[in-house]
Scaffold this motif. Structure first.
Motif, PDB file in Angstrom:
ATOM      1  N   MET A 181       0.829  -1.111  -0.032  1.00 52.90           N
ATOM      2  CA  MET A 181       0.041  -0.025  -0.098  1.00 52.90           C
ATOM      3  C   MET A 181       0.949   1.450  -0.044  1.00 52.90           C
ATOM      4  O   MET A 181       1.957   1.193   0.464  1.00 52.90           O
ATOM      5  N   LYS A 182       0.281   2.271  -0.721  1.00 51.82           N
ATOM      6  CA  LYS A 182       1.050   3.608  -0.593  1.00 51.82           C
ATOM      7  C   LYS A 182       1.471   4.269   0.710  1.00 51.82           C
ATOM      8  O   LYS A 182       0.565   4.052   1.566  1.00 51.82           O
ATOM      9  N   ASP A 183       2.667   4.577   1.075  1.00 54.06           N
ATOM     10  CA  ASP A 183       2.937   5.303   2.334  1.00 54.06           C
ATOM     11  C   ASP A 183       2.374   6.319   2.424  1.00 54.06           C
ATOM     12  O   ASP A 183       2.660   7.418   1.679  1.00 54.06           O
ATOM     13  N   ILE A 184       1.058   6.527   3.064  1.00 53.99           N
ATOM     14  CA  ILE A 184       0.486   7.967   3.285  1.00 53.99           C
ATOM     15  C   ILE A 184       1.407   8.867   3.836  1.00 53.99           C
ATOM     16  O   ILE A 184       1.280  10.111   3.613  1.00 53.99           O
ATOM     17  N   LEU A 185       2.037   8.515   4.900  1.00 53.47           N
ATOM     18  CA  LEU A 185       2.831   9.424   5.798  1.00 53.47           C
ATOM     19  C   LEU A 185       3.972  10.211   5.011  1.00 53.47           C
ATOM     20  O   LEU A 185       4.114  11.420   4.938  1.00 53.47           O
ATOM     21  N   GLU A 186       4.631   9.369   3.934  1.00 55.29           N
ATOM     22  CA  GLU A 186       5.477  10.035   3.159  1.00 55.29           C
ATOM     23  C   GLU A 186       5.023  11.165   2.336  1.00 55.29           C
ATOM     24  O   GLU A 186       5.368  12.119   1.994  1.00 55.29           O
ATOM     25  N   GLU A 187       3.774  10.823   1.820  1.00 55.92           N
ATOM     26  CA  GLU A 187       3.066  11.877   0.807  1.00 55.92           C
ATOM     27  C   GLU A 187       2.648  12.941   1.715  1.00 55.92           C
ATOM     28  O   GLU A 187       2.898  14.123   1.342  1.00 55.92           O
ATOM     29  N   ILE A 188       2.147  12.766   2.897  1.00 56.76           N
ATOM     30  CA  ILE A 188       1.816  13.887   3.605  1.00 56.76           C
ATOM     31  C   ILE A 188       2.847  14.892   4.023  1.00 56.76           C
ATOM     32  O   ILE A 188       2.708  16.036   3.841  1.00 56.76           O
ATOM     33  N   ILE A 189       4.126  14.127   4.243  1.00 61.55           N
ATOM     34  CA  ILE A 189       5.369  15.166   4.796  1.00 61.55           C
ATOM     35  C   ILE A 189       5.792  15.977   3.726  1.00 61.55           C
ATOM     36  O   ILE A 189       6.121  17.054   3.717  1.00 61.55           O
ATOM     37  N   ALA A 190       5.764  15.176   2.457  1.00 62.71           N
ATOM     38  CA  ALA A 190       6.320  16.006   1.425  1.00 62.71           C
ATOM     39  C   ALA A 190       5.400  17.085   1.023  1.00 62.71           C
ATOM     40  O   ALA A 190       6.075  18.105   0.694  1.00 62.71           O
ATOM     41  N   HIS A 191       3.982  16.850   0.877  1.00 59.82           N
ATOM     42  CA  HIS A 191       3.042  18.234   0.852  1.00 59.82           C
ATOM     43  C   HIS A 191       3.116  19.063   2.023  1.00 59.82           C
ATOM     44  O   HIS A 191       3.318  20.296   1.747  1.00 59.82           O
ATOM     45  N   LYS A 192       3.426  18.689   3.372  1.00 58.40           N
ATOM     46  CA  LYS A 192       3.725  19.529   4.349  1.00 58.40           C
ATOM     47  C   LYS A 192       4.816  20.651   4.225  1.00 58.40           C
ATOM     48  O   LYS A 192       5.044  21.670   4.551  1.00 58.40           O
ATOM     49  N   ARG A 193       6.040  20.229   3.522  1.00 61.14           N
ATOM     50  CA  ARG A 193       7.105  21.000   3.288  1.00 61.14           C
ATOM     51  C   ARG A 193       6.759  22.034   2.428  1.00 61.14           C
ATOM     52  O   ARG A 193       7.222  23.009   2.583  1.00 61.14           O
ATOM     53  N   ILE A 194       6.063  21.695   1.426  1.00 61.20           N
ATOM     54  CA  ILE A 194       5.558  22.585   0.496  1.00 61.20           C
ATOM     55  C   ILE A 194       4.614  23.634   1.107  1.00 61.20           C
ATOM     56  O   ILE A 194       4.838  25.059   0.939  1.00 61.20           O
ATOM     57  N   GLU A 195       3.837  23.175   1.806  1.00 62.15           N
ATOM     58  CA  GLU A 195       2.592  24.070   2.468  1.00 62.15           C
ATOM     59  C   GLU A 195       3.649  24.980   3.315  1.00 62.15           C
ATOM     60  O   GLU A 195       2.963  26.246   3.392  1.00 62.15           O
ATOM     61  N   ILE A 196       4.400  24.616   4.260  1.00 64.43           N
ATOM     62  CA  ILE A 196       5.099  25.423   5.128  1.00 64.43           C
ATOM     63  C   ILE A 196       6.081  26.536   4.644  1.00 64.43           C
ATOM     64  O   ILE A 196       5.675  27.673   4.870  1.00 64.43           O
ATOM     65  N   ALA A 197       6.430  26.232   3.331  1.00 64.94           N
ATOM     66  CA  ALA A 197       7.364  27.281   2.642  1.00 64.94           C
ATOM     67  C   ALA A 197       6.462  28.285   2.145  1.00 64.94           C
ATOM     68  O   ALA A 197       6.698  29.485   2.160  1.00 64.94           O
TER      69      ALA A 197
END
Length: 261
Positions: free
Chosen positions: A1-17
Motif C-alpha cells: 500500500m502507498k505510504d500515506i505518511l511519506e506523501e503527507i510530509i512531502a506536501h507539508k514541506r511545500i505548504e510550510i514554505a
C-alpha cells in the motif's frame, strides 16, 4: 500500500514554505510576545478522572469526510462539558480538513489544554501553535529523525509548549528525551493507516517509568479503556468514535459513563 505518511510530509514541506512567504517567522515571534502560559496537558491528564483527550477531526485519509461541517466553536466546548481531560484539534487542511482557525475558534470557549494535532516538522509550526494559543504539540517519530525530534522538543519547551511524543514501534523508543511531557502510542500504522487498538499493550512494558503515557487511535469500546488503564496508560486520545455521531459531546458523555470513569 502507498505510504500515506511519506506523501503527507512531502506536501507539508511545500505548504510550510508557502506559509512562511505570507507570514514571516519574525512576525509570529512578535505575535507571541507576552502570551499566556500553557495549560499543562500532562498535569490535566494526571488530575483527570477520565484521561480522555477528545479530538476535533473532520476527515481522515483512510475514511474520507467524517463530519465536514463540524463547528470548532461548539464541539470542543461540548467535549469539555462532557468530561474530557484535554482537547486535540487537527490543523492539517489537505488530508484532515482542519486549520489553525479551528484552534482560534475553540480557544475562547474552553479552559482545557489544547493539543495542536498536525505533522510538525519545523520551528515555524511551533510558532504558529503558540500564536493560536495551543498548549501542546504532537511530534511523530515516524515523520522525523531522532535529532529533529530532540531539537523540536527543546524549541517547543522554549516557547512554553508541552510535547506529546508519538511512537508506533519499539524501535522508536530512542526518540524519547527529557523534553517529552507525554508519550503516545499510536495504534494506527501511519504508512497503511491500519489500526489495532491492542497495539499499545505490546509496547507498554517497554516504556520508561515516570512518563505520562497515552494510547491513540482505534479506541471505540469502553472495555478497551479499562484494559489500557490496567496496563498503566494515563490517557486515551479518541476522535472518530465521537465525531462520526450526530452529537460528539453527548457520545463522549455516554462513553465515559459506560467505561465507569
Amino acid at each position: 500500500m502507498k505510504d500515506i505518511l511519506e506523501e503527507i510530509i512531502a506536501h507539508k514541506r511545500i505548504e510550510i514554505a508557502e506559509q512562511e512567504k505570507a507570514v514571516s517567522i519574525a512576525f509570529l515571534e512578535k505575535q507571541i510576545e507576552g502570551s499566556q502560559p500553557c495549560r499543562s496537558l500532562k498535569q490535566s491528564l494526571l488530575a483527570s478522572a477520565t484521561g480522555i483527550i477528545a479530538e476535533f477531526k473532520r476527515r481522515s485519509p483512510s475514511k474520507g469526510w467524517i463530519k465536514q461541517a463540524a463547528d470548532a466553536s461548539r464541539i470542543p466546548a461540548e467535549y469539555q462539558q462532557a468530561g474530557a481531560a484535554a482537547l486535540s484539534i487537527l490543523t492539517d487542511e489537505t488530508y484532515f480538513g482542519g486549520s489553525l482557525k479551528d484552534i482560534r475558534a475553540a480557544r475562547p470557549t474552553v479552559v482545557l489544554p489544547v493539543l495542536r494535532k498536525d505533522f510538525i516538522i519545523s520551528y515555524y509550526q511551533l510558532l504558529q501553535a503558540k500564536a493560536v494559543q495551543a498548549d501542546a504539540v504532537l511530534l511523530i517519530a515516524a515523520a522525523l529523525t531522532p535529532q529533529e525530534c530532540f531539537t523540536l522538543a527543546r524549541q517547543a519547551h522554549e516557547l512554553d509548549l508541552e510535547v506529546l511524543q508519538e511512537l508506533h514501534t519499539e524501535q522508536e523508543l530512542d526518540y524519547i528525551c527529557d523534553e517529552v511531557d507525554v508519550i503516545g502510542i499510536n495504534n494506527r500504522d501511519l504508512g497503511t493507516f491500519h489500526t489495532d487498538a491492542t497495539h499499545s499493550l505490546s509496547i507498554a512494558e517497554k516504556l520508561p517509568s515516570g512518563k505520562v503515557r497515552i494510547s491513540e487511535s482505534g479506541i471505540s469500546q469502553p472495555d478497551t479503556i479499562r484494559l489500557l488503564h490496567e496496563a498503566g496508560f494515563d490517557g486515551f486520545l479518541i476522535g472518530e468514535t465521537f465525531m462520526k455521531t450526530p452529537h460528539p459531546g453527548e457520545t463522549l458523555y455516554h462513553f465515559i459513563q459506560s467505561a465507569g470513569l
